[in-house]
Design an enzyme around this catalytic site. Structure first.
Site, PDB file in Angstrom:
ATOM      1  N   ALA A   1      40.710  44.885  50.657  1.00  0.00           N
ATOM      2  CA  ALA A   1      41.267  43.112  51.113  1.00  0.00           C
ATOM      3  C   ALA A   1      42.913  43.394  51.353  1.00  0.00           C
ATOM      4  O   ALA A   1      43.611  44.082  50.632  1.00  0.00           O
ATOM      5  CB  ALA A   1      40.980  42.379  50.062  1.00  0.00           C
TER       6      ALA A   1
ATOM      7  N   GLU B   1      33.595  48.090  49.719  1.00  0.00           N
ATOM      8  CA  GLU B   1      32.245  46.986  49.580  1.00  0.00           C
ATOM      9  C   GLU B   1      31.730  46.637  50.997  1.00  0.00           C
ATOM     10  O   GLU B   1      30.469  46.591  51.283  1.00  0.00           O
ATOM     11  CB  GLU B   1      32.968  45.802  49.091  1.00  0.00           C
TER      12      GLU B   1
ATOM     13  N   GLU C   1      40.532  47.525  41.987  1.00  0.00           N
ATOM     14  CA  GLU C   1      41.255  46.337  41.985  1.00  0.00           C
ATOM     15  C   GLU C   1      41.722  46.119  40.523  1.00  0.00           C
ATOM     16  O   GLU C   1      42.671  45.268  40.510  1.00  0.00           O
ATOM     17  CB  GLU C   1      39.979  45.200  42.101  1.00  0.00           C
TER      18      GLU C   1
ATOM     19  N   GLY D   1      37.617  46.262  48.798  1.00  0.00           N
ATOM     20  CA  GLY D   1      37.033  45.534  49.910  1.00  0.00           C
ATOM     21  C   GLY D   1      36.440  46.544  51.115  1.00  0.00           C
ATOM     22  O   GLY D   1      35.466  46.344  51.619  1.00  0.00           O
TER      23      GLY D   1
HETATM   24  N1  CAA Z   1      46.379  45.646  51.810  1.00  0.00           N
HETATM   25  C1  CAA Z   1      47.578  45.534  52.418  1.00  0.00           C
HETATM   26  N2  CAA Z   1      48.182  46.414  52.918  1.00  0.00           N
HETATM   27  C2  CAA Z   1      47.947  47.633  52.574  1.00  0.00           C
HETATM   28  C3  CAA Z   1      46.636  47.779  51.871  1.00  0.00           C
HETATM   29  C4  CAA Z   1      46.132  46.607  51.215  1.00  0.00           C
HETATM   30  N3  CAA Z   1      44.869  46.818  50.692  1.00  0.00           N
HETATM   31  N4  CAA Z   1      46.543  49.182  51.556  1.00  0.00           N
HETATM   32  C5  CAA Z   1      47.587  49.862  52.178  1.00  0.00           C
HETATM   33  N5  CAA Z   1      48.438  49.012  52.672  1.00  0.00           N
HETATM   34  C6  CAA Z   1      49.730  49.170  53.699  1.00  0.00           C
HETATM   35  C7  CAA Z   1      50.652  49.490  52.678  1.00  0.00           C
HETATM   36  O1  CAA Z   1      51.361  48.258  52.144  1.00  0.00           O
HETATM   37  C8  CAA Z   1      51.744  50.230  53.658  1.00  0.00           C
HETATM   38  O2  CAA Z   1      52.313  49.230  54.493  1.00  0.00           O
HETATM   39  P1  CAA Z   1      53.936  49.321  54.839  1.00  0.00           P
HETATM   40  O3  CAA Z   1      54.054  50.664  55.533  1.00  0.00           O
HETATM   41  O4  CAA Z   1      54.283  48.276  55.472  1.00  0.00           O
HETATM   42  O5  CAA Z   1      54.542  49.473  53.489  1.00  0.00           O
HETATM   43  C9  CAA Z   1      50.545  50.947  54.622  1.00  0.00           C
HETATM   44  O6  CAA Z   1      49.247  50.306  54.392  1.00  0.00           O
HETATM   45  C10 CAA Z   1      50.409  52.501  54.262  1.00  0.00           C
HETATM   46  O7  CAA Z   1      50.057  52.535  52.908  1.00  0.00           O
HETATM   47  P2  CAA Z   1      50.699  53.334  51.973  1.00  0.00           P
HETATM   48  O8  CAA Z   1      52.218  53.551  52.154  1.00  0.00           O
HETATM   49  O9  CAA Z   1      50.663  52.738  50.640  1.00  0.00           O
HETATM   50  O10 CAA Z   1      50.023  54.911  52.176  1.00  0.00           O
HETATM   51  P3  CAA Z   1      49.502  55.892  51.083  1.00  0.00           P
HETATM   52  O11 CAA Z   1      49.004  57.053  52.273  1.00  0.00           O
HETATM   53  O12 CAA Z   1      50.978  56.365  50.272  1.00  0.00           O
HETATM   54  O13 CAA Z   1      48.589  55.362  50.205  1.00  0.00           O
HETATM   55  C11 CAA Z   1      46.672  54.108  49.441  1.00  0.00           C
HETATM   56  C12 CAA Z   1      47.293  55.129  50.499  1.00  0.00           C
HETATM   57  C13 CAA Z   1      46.179  55.071  48.205  1.00  0.00           C
HETATM   58  C14 CAA Z   1      45.297  53.650  50.355  1.00  0.00           C
HETATM   59  C15 CAA Z   1      47.526  53.202  49.356  1.00  0.00           C
HETATM   60  O14 CAA Z   1      47.919  52.327  50.367  1.00  0.00           O
HETATM   61  C16 CAA Z   1      46.845  51.874  48.192  1.00  0.00           C
HETATM   62  O15 CAA Z   1      46.598  52.157  46.991  1.00  0.00           O
HETATM   63  N6  CAA Z   1      46.071  50.664  48.916  1.00  0.00           N
HETATM   64  C17 CAA Z   1      45.934  49.864  48.055  1.00  0.00           C
HETATM   65  C18 CAA Z   1      44.351  50.136  47.755  1.00  0.00           C
HETATM   66  C19 CAA Z   1      43.803  49.005  47.034  1.00  0.00           C
HETATM   67  O16 CAA Z   1      44.174  48.303  45.922  1.00  0.00           O
HETATM   68  N7  CAA Z   1      42.671  48.301  47.491  1.00  0.00           N
HETATM   69  C20 CAA Z   1      41.927  47.038  46.882  1.00  0.00           C
HETATM   70  C21 CAA Z   1      42.572  45.824  47.631  1.00  0.00           C
HETATM   71  S1  CAA Z   1      42.176  44.321  46.488  1.00  0.00           S
HETATM   72  C22 CAA Z   1      40.365  43.995  46.959  1.00  0.00           C
HETATM   73  O17 CAA Z   1      39.939  44.840  48.006  1.00  0.00           O
HETATM   74  C23 CAA Z   1      39.756  42.905  46.494  1.00  0.00           C
HETATM   75  C24 CAA Z   1      38.271  42.764  46.955  1.00  0.00           C
HETATM   76  O18 CAA Z   1      37.377  43.630  46.245  1.00  0.00           O
HETATM   77  C25 CAA Z   1      37.993  41.834  47.778  1.00  0.00           C
END
Ligand code: CAA
Length: 258
Positions: A65, A112, A132, A109
């Site tokens: 998400a 999911e 998460e 998400g």
């Molecule tokens: N939401 C918003 N933006 C996201 C994102 C997310 N879940 N995941 C990645 N992005 C964005 C980053 O902010 C970044 O944007 P900027 O260039 O503007 O900074 C871009 O995508 C590229 O990401 P990274 O620079 O972080 O890329 P990476 O290769 O170094 O890492 C990754 C990749 C390991 C997937 C890392 O991006 C990450 O950990 N993302 C978050 C994963 C996460 O926590 N997901 C769960 C979200 S909460 C949820 O989903 C709740 C639910 O169940 C409903």
């Protein structure tokens, strides 16, 4: 209809929906989920579409998400809007089969969403996770429930509590994905599976989907009763007569969804 965050393509009887927010690793914001549910509704209503493939990019199916969109929301905002509740329900209501073709990250998400599809074909680059916990929340689109049903309590707890990622091989061993293929073959494999499904009677395809999904919702005895009723009901169709006649006459069946 023109979409901003997804791309929809049709080949033969298969609709492929590609998540398309490359700058955010296909993070699921309200716009994307709104467009996705709209595209799925259209595919479900379109007689020409017999199977759907849901996919992302080579780097990410979806990284969860959208954290930027959620970060400032309060409990009241989340509760009153029933955040992603209606999108979840709309995806779960789709009656045609949906194959998730996953390469790269399928996190939170994103994992999911893949699990809401009917089965997952994974590229050998796929990484699944429910991280998460690192954000001070828990899964919110069914992750604690679906992952536990798919891989069992031990692995589900491990994934949700530690936030670690599972690679494609582990995901296949655990029962989260149905097959793993080299990344370059992912779409070909998904298209070929979808094509096979599209050749069958839509009546039996929908019956399979309904019956298998029942296994997650009800007791064994109820599920078996439900399956038997559907099995019996299919004997009222022309496609059952055609399918069995074709076998006996040693020819390909010509299904007409009747
Ligand atoms: N939401 C918003 N933006 C996201 C994102 C997310 N879940 N995941 C990645 N992005 C964005 C980053 O902010 C970044 O944007 P900027 O260039 O503007 O900074 C871009 O995508 C590229 O990401 P990274 O620079 O972080 O890329 P990476 O290769 O170094 O890492 C990754 C990749 C390991 C997937 C890392 O991006 C990450 O950990 N993302 C978050 C994963 C996460 O926590 N997901 C769960 C979200 S909460 C949820 O989903 C709740 C639910 O169940 C409903």
């Amino acid at each position: 209809m023109a979409y901003e965050t997804i791309v929809v393509e049709h080949e033969d009887h298969v609709a492929t929906i590609k998540l398309n927010r490359p700058d955010a690793l296909n993070a699921l914001n309200s716009r994307l989920l709104g467009e996705l549910t709209q595209a799925l509704r259209e595919a479900d209503a379109n007689d020409k579409v017999r199977c759907v493939i849901l996919t992302g990019s080579s780097k990410a199916f979806a990284a969860g998400a959208d954290i930027k969109e959620m970060s400032q929301k309060s409990f009241v905002d989340m509760y009153l809007s029933d955040f992603f509740g209606s999108e979840h329900d709309a995806i779960a209501r789709v009656r045609k089969p949906i194959i998730a073709a996953v390469a790269g990250y399928a996190l939170g998400g994103g994992c999911e969403l893949a699990m809401m599809c009917d089965f997952i074909i994974a590229a050998d680059t796929a990484k699944f996770g429910q991280p998460e916990i690192n954000l001070g929340v828990i899964a919110g689109i069914g992750g604690t429930q679906r992952l536990t049903r798919l891989v069992g309590k031990a692995k589900s707890m491990d994934m949700h509590l530690t936030g670690r990622f599972m690679d494609a091989q582990e995901a296949e061993r655990a029962g989260l994905v149905s097959r793993v293929v080299p990344a370059k073959n992912l779409m070909e494999e998904a298209q070929s599976a979808a094509q096979k499904i599209a050749e069958r009677s839509m009546l039996t395809t929908m019956a399979v989907k309904e019956a298998v999904n029942r296994a997650e919702e009800t007791s064994l005895a109820e599920g078996i009763r439900f399956e038997r009723r559907l099995f019996h009901a299919l004997f009222s169709t022309e496609d059952q007569k055609e399918g069995m006649a074709a076998f006996l006459e040693k020819r390909e069946a010509q299904f007409r969804d009747r």
